[in-house]
Design an enzyme around this catalytic site. Structure first.
Site, PDB file in Angstrom:
ATOM      1  N   LYS A   9      45.544  21.577-102.353  1.00  0.00           N
ATOM      2  CA  LYS A   9      45.015  22.909-102.053  1.00  0.00           C
ATOM      3  C   LYS A   9      43.604  22.864-101.427  1.00  0.00           C
ATOM      4  CE  LYS A   9      47.600  25.339-105.656  1.00  0.00           C
ATOM      5  NZ  LYS A   9      47.447  26.241-106.808  1.00  0.00           N
ATOM      6  N   TYR A  49      53.891  32.772-102.117  1.00  0.00           N
ATOM      7  CA  TYR A  49      53.517  33.197-103.475  1.00  0.00           C
ATOM      8  C   TYR A  49      54.040  34.593-103.825  1.00  0.00           C
ATOM      9  CZ  TYR A  49      50.486  29.196-104.522  1.00  0.00           C
ATOM     10  OH  TYR A  49      50.005  27.950-104.820  1.00  0.00           O
ATOM     11  N   ASN A 112      42.799  24.983-108.450  1.00  0.00           N
ATOM     12  CA  ASN A 112      43.302  23.939-109.343  1.00  0.00           C
ATOM     13  C   ASN A 112      43.908  22.744-108.594  1.00  0.00           C
ATOM     14  OD1 ASN A 112      45.587  25.223-108.517  1.00  0.00           O
ATOM     15  ND2 ASN A 112      46.428  25.602-110.561  1.00  0.00           N
ATOM     16  N   HIS A 115      49.524  22.155-106.152  1.00  0.00           N
ATOM     17  CA  HIS A 115      50.689  22.954-106.562  1.00  0.00           C
ATOM     18  C   HIS A 115      51.883  22.012-106.638  1.00  0.00           C
ATOM     19  CE1 HIS A 115      53.918  25.961-106.466  1.00  0.00           C
ATOM     20  NE2 HIS A 115      54.490  25.142-105.589  1.00  0.00           N
ATOM     21  N   GLU A 126      61.117  25.590-101.491  1.00  0.00           N
ATOM     22  CA  GLU A 126      59.744  25.385-101.005  1.00  0.00           C
ATOM     23  C   GLU A 126      59.705  24.305 -99.923  1.00  0.00           C
ATOM     24  OE1 GLU A 126      57.612  26.859-105.163  1.00  0.00           O
ATOM     25  OE2 GLU A 126      57.485  24.751-104.634  1.00  0.00           O
TER      26      GLU A 126
HETATM   27  P1  CMP Z   1      50.163  27.328-108.662  1.00  0.00           P
HETATM   28  O1  CMP Z   1      50.779  26.317-109.544  1.00  0.00           O
HETATM   29  O2  CMP Z   1      50.128  27.033-107.194  1.00  0.00           O
HETATM   30  O3  CMP Z   1      50.891  28.734-108.886  1.00  0.00           O
HETATM   31  C1  CMP Z   1      50.256  29.977-108.703  1.00  0.00           C
HETATM   32  C2  CMP Z   1      48.779  29.856-108.478  1.00  0.00           C
HETATM   33  O4  CMP Z   1      48.035  31.016-108.786  1.00  0.00           O
HETATM   34  C3  CMP Z   1      48.211  28.809-109.453  1.00  0.00           C
HETATM   35  O5  CMP Z   1      48.640  27.545-109.140  1.00  0.00           O
HETATM   36  C4  CMP Z   1      46.735  29.089-109.334  1.00  0.00           C
HETATM   37  O6  CMP Z   1      46.167  28.580-108.126  1.00  0.00           O
HETATM   38  C5  CMP Z   1      46.776  30.608-109.280  1.00  0.00           C
HETATM   39  N1  CMP Z   1      46.644  31.186-110.620  1.00  0.00           N
HETATM   40  C6  CMP Z   1      47.485  31.091-111.664  1.00  0.00           C
HETATM   41  N2  CMP Z   1      47.054  31.766-112.731  1.00  0.00           N
HETATM   42  C7  CMP Z   1      45.901  32.302-112.350  1.00  0.00           C
HETATM   43  C8  CMP Z   1      44.958  33.112-113.013  1.00  0.00           C
HETATM   44  N3  CMP Z   1      45.132  33.503-114.270  1.00  0.00           N
HETATM   45  N4  CMP Z   1      43.873  33.488-112.310  1.00  0.00           N
HETATM   46  C9  CMP Z   1      43.707  33.101-111.033  1.00  0.00           C
HETATM   47  N5  CMP Z   1      44.563  32.328-110.339  1.00  0.00           N
HETATM   48  C10 CMP Z   1      45.649  31.928-110.999  1.00  0.00           C
END
Ligand code: CMP
Length: 138
Positions: A9, A49, A112, A115, A126
């Protein structure tokens, strides 16, 4: 052999961590069988998403995912979906186990670093969303 879909990411590409994350992936035994660095359009990010479109963090998530390039990948190995989720660690780095990508590199629950697909069915969808069959060469 099983496959999963991965995204390195924006927070990670921005900090020049693509190689470090790929090293984690390869050390885990997963094989990177396709990858490309792209900049997501708003439309692509919203479609990818879509399942989170009703969440409070959706617009922030789209802004973040389109802010810098990402690296999209197809990973192959036995139980690839489960394996990669173990290697990534929990969505929120505060809850991630030691030795996982997110524990080491993620900044917070949104930024984070990676993904990974959550099921075989979503992995296929995906992968298809980002890759043509001829781009996956094994
Ligand atoms: P990902 O596994 O790509 O799936 C959805 C994404 O939304 C997640 O990783 C984070 O980047 C984001 N995300 C998930 N939960 C939260 C949250 N509580 N607040 C902000 N971003 C979130």
């Amino acid at each position: 052999m099983d496959q999963t879909f991965s995204i390195i990411k924006p927070d990670a590409t921005k900090r020049n961590l693509t190689g470090s994350i790929n090293s984690f992936i390869e050390k885990s035994g997963l094989r990177i069988i396709a990858q490309k660095r792209i900049k997501l359009s708003k439309d692509q990010a919203e479609k990818f998403y879509e399942i989170h479109s009703d969440k409070s963090f959706f617009s922030d998530l789209i802004e973040y995912m389109t802010s810098e390039p990402v690296v999209v990948q197809v990973l192959q190995g036995k139980n690839a979906v489960k394996k990669y989720r173990e290697v990534m660690g929990a969505t929120n780095p505060e809850n991630a186990d030691e030795g996982t990508i997110r524990k080491l590199f993620a900044l917070n629950v949104q930024e984070n670093s990676v993904h990974g697909s959550d099921s075989d069915e979503n992995a296929s969808k995906e992968i298809e969303f980002f890759f043509d069959e001829k781009e996956i060469v094994g």
